[in-house]
Design an enzyme around this catalytic site. Sequence first.
Site, PDB file in Angstrom:
ATOM      1  N   GLY A  60       0.839  -1.209   0.000  1.00 31.04           N
ATOM      2  CA  GLY A  60       0.000   0.000   0.000  1.00 31.04           C
ATOM      3  C   GLY A  60       0.867   1.249   0.000  1.00 31.04           C
TER       4      GLY A  60
ATOM      5  N   ILE B 191       0.893   2.772   6.490  1.00 30.36           N
ATOM      6  CA  ILE B 191       0.032   3.570   7.377  1.00 30.36           C
ATOM      7  C   ILE B 191      -0.469   2.740   8.560  1.00 30.36           C
ATOM      8  CG2 ILE B 191      -0.735   5.103   5.509  1.00 30.36           C
ATOM      9  CD1 ILE B 191      -3.542   3.673   5.840  1.00 30.36           C
ATOM     10  N   ASP B 192      -0.387   1.400   8.454  1.00 28.16           N
ATOM     11  CA  ASP B 192      -0.992   0.549   9.487  1.00 28.16           C
ATOM     12  C   ASP B 192      -0.214   0.538  10.802  1.00 28.16           C
ATOM     13  OD1 ASP B 192      -2.849  -0.123   7.573  1.00 28.16           O
ATOM     14  OD2 ASP B 192      -1.887  -2.016   7.030  1.00 28.16           O
TER      15      ASP B 192
ATOM     16  N   GLY C 191     -11.143  12.155  20.696  1.00 27.79           N
ATOM     17  CA  GLY C 191     -12.006  12.073  21.872  1.00 27.79           C
ATOM     18  C   GLY C 191     -13.193  11.156  21.657  1.00 27.79           C
TER      19      GLY C 191
ATOM     20  N   GLU D 190     -15.998   8.323  21.866  1.00 34.12           N
ATOM     21  CA  GLU D 190     -16.718   7.758  23.006  1.00 34.12           C
ATOM     22  C   GLU D 190     -16.415   6.269  23.154  1.00 34.12           C
ATOM     23  OE1 GLU D 190     -17.931  10.339  21.282  1.00 34.12           O
ATOM     24  OE2 GLU D 190     -18.101  11.639  23.037  1.00 34.12           O
TER      25      GLU D 190
HETATM   26  O1  F6P Z   1      -1.613  -1.626   4.093  1.00 36.03           O
HETATM   27  C1  F6P Z   1      -2.289  -0.424   4.107  1.00 36.03           C
HETATM   28  C2  F6P Z   1      -3.752  -0.615   3.872  1.00 36.03           C
HETATM   29  O2  F6P Z   1      -4.274   0.669   3.610  1.00 36.03           O
HETATM   30  C3  F6P Z   1      -4.543  -1.308   4.986  1.00 36.03           C
HETATM   31  O3  F6P Z   1      -4.862  -0.432   6.036  1.00 36.03           O
HETATM   32  C4  F6P Z   1      -5.741  -1.801   4.247  1.00 36.03           C
HETATM   33  O4  F6P Z   1      -6.295  -2.920   4.901  1.00 36.03           O
HETATM   34  C5  F6P Z   1      -5.173  -2.180   2.917  1.00 36.03           C
HETATM   35  O5  F6P Z   1      -4.004  -1.410   2.742  1.00 36.03           O
HETATM   36  C6  F6P Z   1      -6.083  -1.929   1.737  1.00 36.03           C
HETATM   37  O6  F6P Z   1      -5.477  -2.486   0.614  1.00 36.03           O
HETATM   38  P1  F6P Z   1      -5.807  -2.143  -0.886  1.00 36.03           P
HETATM   39  O7  F6P Z   1      -5.316  -0.755  -1.158  1.00 36.03           O
HETATM   40  O8  F6P Z   1      -5.067  -3.162  -1.646  1.00 36.03           O
HETATM   41  O9  F6P Z   1      -7.295  -2.211  -1.017  1.00 36.03           O
END
Ligand code: F6P
Length: 323
Positions: A11, A126-127, A185, A187
């Site tokens: 990604g 980003i994960d 913030g 909930e």
């Molecule tokens: O690995 C980053 C990510 O954005 C994950 O958060 C998400 O599950 C995945 O890629 C989505 O993948 P794709 O862009 O292949 O749909």
Amino acid sequence: MIRLAVLTSGGDAPGMNAALRAVVRMARATGYEIVGIPHGFTGLMAGEYRTLSARDVGGIIGLGGTLLGTTRCVALKTTPGLQAAVASLKQHAINGLIVIGGNGSQAGAYALSRLGVPVIGIASTIDNDLSGTDISIGVTTALDVAVEAIDRLRVTAASLRRAFLVEVMGNRCGYLALMAGLASGAEAIMLPEVKFSPEALMHQLHRFYDQGRTHAIVVVAEGAAHNADQIDQFFTSHPGLASFDTRVTKLGHIQRGGAPGVFDRILATRLGAAAIEQVTLGRWGHLVGYLNGDITTTDLKIVNTSEKRLPSDVLHLANALAC
Ligand code: F6P
């Protein structure tokens, strides 16, 4: 002359371009030749190489995405795929490969290094689910995007006395959801790492409603045991309690598309430069990352065999504040 190749994989993450820029310019300043491989490992197997000059990476530090393009390359998980990658690197006389990417990409980097390819990984996803770094390139920008969106949703939620189920990315890791929830913030925050039931959440929201709250934000990690749609379906099929009207918003790929913020630009630049330092030191088979405030290196074997955990103090804090 040392001839390096660099690719981005998996990604895309905001800051990948800043890392590319640093890799290319530091490599050239050190006297190495550097080529870019378009489309990640797929391009590597197909033998697509492109020489990169300092000018080629001009003006990209503030751009999201990746100049080189990227793919999720399933073929690299197979023996013929790995053999094709090794053969391609040999054929193009590459002395070292730099892989900018997250979990799957660093698994590929490790597999290649086990076949004798000199590889260095740069932590980018980003994960934030990659071991060997406290934070990866792209995380803070994705969080900024998510929090800005949630702030907007709170405005409309409050106007109409609603609860929003906001689904954020993160694959099987709850880091983005946890931090976005804390910063906005929320909930309630529903994570893959913490068991929960839609029923308990429904009762929690009902309590909030009875206390006179005007609205609620529930951040749901995409990898949680029940995703936002499933939770919403449970709510609508159990209408007994008077509570908030609910809406589902999935932030999805919007989180990946931001221009990198300052932190990501600097992190990516430092990691890119550190990767070239590792080449100079002849230290292959490592991931460059950011641990305890320093730029560090971790053996790719450790990166690929250890599990990254959520920071437990933040988890407790989020629970204590969501009341
Ligand atoms: O690995 C980053 C990510 O954005 C994950 O958060 C998400 O599950 C995945 O890629 C989505 O993948 P794709 O862009 O292949 O749909």
